[in-house]
Design an enzyme around this catalytic site. Structure first.
Site, PDB file in Angstrom:
ATOM      1  N   ARG A  40       0.900  -1.004   0.090  1.00 59.33           N
ATOM      2  CA  ARG A  40      -0.108  -0.069   0.015  1.00 59.33           C
ATOM      3  C   ARG A  40       0.841   1.318   0.145  1.00 59.33           C
ATOM      4  O   ARG A  40       0.487   2.275  -0.516  1.00 59.33           O
ATOM      5  CB  ARG A  40      -0.979   0.042   1.109  1.00 59.33           C
ATOM      6  CG  ARG A  40      -2.214  -0.899   0.888  1.00 59.33           C
ATOM      7  CD  ARG A  40      -3.106  -0.766   2.107  1.00 59.33           C
ATOM      8  NE  ARG A  40      -4.247  -1.574   1.703  1.00 59.33           N
ATOM      9  CZ  ARG A  40      -5.347  -1.824   2.543  1.00 59.33           C
ATOM     10  NH1 ARG A  40      -5.436  -1.636   3.859  1.00 59.33           N
ATOM     11  NH2 ARG A  40      -6.267  -2.725   2.121  1.00 59.33           N
ATOM     12  N   LYS A 206     -16.304 -18.341   4.640  1.00 57.80           N
ATOM     13  CA  LYS A 206     -17.816 -18.371   5.030  1.00 57.80           C
ATOM     14  C   LYS A 206     -18.457 -17.591   3.775  1.00 57.80           C
ATOM     15  O   LYS A 206     -18.000 -16.621   3.247  1.00 57.80           O
ATOM     16  CB  LYS A 206     -17.731 -17.338   6.293  1.00 57.80           C
ATOM     17  CG  LYS A 206     -17.411 -18.051   7.335  1.00 57.80           C
ATOM     18  CD  LYS A 206     -17.970 -17.255   8.643  1.00 57.80           C
ATOM     19  CE  LYS A 206     -17.932 -18.061   9.947  1.00 57.80           C
ATOM     20  NZ  LYS A 206     -18.254 -17.555  10.912  1.00 57.80           N
ATOM     21  N   GLY A 360      -6.997  -9.294   0.799  1.00 57.59           N
ATOM     22  CA  GLY A 360      -5.667  -9.824   1.461  1.00 57.59           C
ATOM     23  C   GLY A 360      -5.040 -11.113   1.362  1.00 57.59           C
ATOM     24  O   GLY A 360      -3.858 -11.406   1.097  1.00 57.59           O
ATOM     25  N   GLY A 383     -11.661  -4.898   1.473  1.00 56.33           N
ATOM     26  CA  GLY A 383     -13.270  -4.416   1.484  1.00 56.33           C
ATOM     27  C   GLY A 383     -13.813  -3.887   0.218  1.00 56.33           C
ATOM     28  O   GLY A 383     -14.628  -3.986  -0.067  1.00 56.33           O
TER      29      GLY A 383
HETATM   30  C1  3PG Z   1      -8.801  -1.943   4.628  1.00 57.95           C
HETATM   31  O1  3PG Z   1      -7.741  -2.398   5.181  1.00 57.95           O
HETATM   32  O2  3PG Z   1      -9.475  -2.586   3.784  1.00 57.95           O
HETATM   33  C2  3PG Z   1      -8.976  -0.390   4.718  1.00 57.95           C
HETATM   34  O3  3PG Z   1      -8.019   0.223   5.000  1.00 57.95           O
HETATM   35  C3  3PG Z   1     -10.250  -0.189   5.278  1.00 57.95           C
HETATM   36  O4  3PG Z   1     -10.192  -0.363   6.665  1.00 57.95           O
HETATM   37  P1  3PG Z   1     -11.420  -0.462   7.416  1.00 57.95           P
HETATM   38  O5  3PG Z   1     -12.340  -1.814   7.209  1.00 57.95           O
HETATM   39  O6  3PG Z   1     -11.148  -0.609   8.881  1.00 57.95           O
HETATM   40  O7  3PG Z   1     -12.507   0.509   7.255  1.00 57.95           O
END
Ligand code: 3PG
Length: 409
Positions: A40, A206, A360, A383
């Site tokens: 990142r 899941k 991830g 996310g």
């Molecule tokens: C992530 O790591 O997907 C982003 O930084 C968002 O983080 P969060 O899910 O805590 O909002």
């Protein structure tokens, strides 16, 4: 599906000697206070280099983790402070970075005023303030206070309607950073106008976390390959006895609807690698999905299934991948996920297909397989990548587009 949106780019802005507020995602993985994956941070290099060339003062803002917010800075849990990341940032950016222990208020104003052109400042974790996650207009205005232009270079945070992603665009001219633009360009080209056959591989444990994803993808892609423990729920919903394997019976109805209404051909495991325990030394064996007995649990795809998947991938023109198809962190159950990572790399390098991976775990699998730089594109987002695949609009990108529609350049 996100339609192609218009927003301002860095090249549309007058940035010479400007103070630029840049939303980045420094929510990086760590162990014992050290950054374990710098992807990142590296993705920010093009935008930051561009701004340094413009002699800009760069003011970086980010969250880190999910701390409790408090109006009293003395109550901020220092394990969520962004101060620790400064040496890593300086090393990767090859530039000094000044840390400011707050992200709003006079301290920030003073630090920005005293900084030279060009320079890089990093402000403290946004989430120490309640206003960030509430998208509070007053907090957004405070964030904007000492700068001239806002840049969002955090695609991976653009699914959050937070003040530093959405609200702040009300108070400053706003543009997309180069990394955000690059993410969108690649993601759009794989689902909005893909070359067919279009194949999606979805794994993970899941099904409940990926229901919307499966529902969206099974209407869009030609073949949907499902692996990981979530495949067990679909198999079990279809009447197959998956024994002690992890599955979610409360989702059978939804699983059946996906199987029944899918426009895509759904490819589920035919054989699996089973064991009684999930360990490095587990005694594993390959069995048909109709022969999972006793205390055995499925932890990976079997060779027949893998070879079927290889055939599909060999003929694919576009592939999207999210989630491992087995418990790849354990050697006896890594074969399925590693085979997919290596095959995608090979077919991409041969020019047979365009491949995009995100999330991830999939990115970690690509790293372990040593092929992270061999796919067409690997998203830095978790996310946000998922929500994009689910077809949801991303508030951060929409905010830039709204701003664009109100700006004349
Ligand atoms: C992530 O790591 O997907 C982003 O930084 C968002 O983080 P969060 O899910 O805590 O909002």
């Amino acid at each position: 599906m996100i339609e192609k949106m218009k927003f301002l780019s860095l090249s549309d802005m007058q940035l010479m000697h400007k103070t630029v507020l840049v939303r980045v995602d420094l929510n990086v993985p760590t162990k014992d206070g050290k950054v374990t994956d710098v992807t990142r941070i590296e993705s920010l290099l093009p935008t930051l280099q561009y701004l340094l060339n413009q002699q800009a003062k760069i003011v970086l803002i980010s969250h880190f983790g999910r701390p409790e917010a408090d109006t009293n800075p003395l109550k901020w849990d220092q394990k969520y402070s962004l101060r620790f990341i400064v040496p890593t940032l300086e090393k990767i950016l090859n530039h000094s970075v000044q840390f400011v222990p707050n992200c709003v208020g006079s301290e920030v104003g003073q630090a920005i005023k005293n900084a030279a052109f060009p320079s890089i400042l990093l402000l403290e974790n946004l989430r120490f303030h309640k206003g960030e996650e509430k998208n509070d207009p007053f907090f957004a205005k405070q964030l904007a206070e000492f700068t001239n232009v806002y840049v969002n270079d955090a695609f991976s945070c653009s699914h959050r309607a937070h003040a530093s992603v959405v609200g702040v665009t009300e108070y400053l001219p706003a543009a997309a950073g180069l990394s955000l633009e690059c993410e969108l360009k690649h993601l759009e080209s794989c689902l909005n106008k893909p070359n067919h056959p279009l194949v999606a591989i979805v794994g993970g444990s899941k099904i409940s976390t990926k229901l919307e994803l499966l529902t969206n993808l099974c209407q869009k892609v030609d073949t949907l390959i499902i692996g990981g423990a979530m495949a067990n729920t679909l198999l079990a919903a279809d009447g197959i006895d998956v024994g002690q394997s992890l599955y979610e019976p409360e989702l059978f109805e939804l699983a059946r609807t996906i199987l029944k209404t899918s426009k895509a051909e759904i490819l589920l495991p035919e054989d699996v690698v089973v064991a009684s325990e999930l360990t490095e030394t587990a005694k594993s064996e390959v069995v048909s999905i109709h022969a999972i007995t006793g205390d055995k649990k499925a932890f990976d795809l079997g060779p027949k299934t893998i070879s079927k998947i290889m055939h599909v991938l060999e003929n694919a023109k576009t592939v999207v991948w999210n989630g491992p198809v087995g418990a790849f962190e354990f050697a006896p159950f890594a074969h399925g996920t590693m085979s997919i990572a290596k095959a995608l790399a090979e077919f991409t390098q041969k020019g047979q297909c365009m491949s995009v991976a995100g999330g991830g775990d999939s990115v970690a699998a690509l790293s372990i397989a040593g092929v992270k730089d061999k796919l067409s594109y690997v998203s830095t987002a978790g996310g946000a990548f998922l929500e994009w695949l689910e077809g949801k609009p991303l508030p951060g990108v929409e905010a830039l587009a709204r701003k664009y529609s109100r700006t004349s350049i």
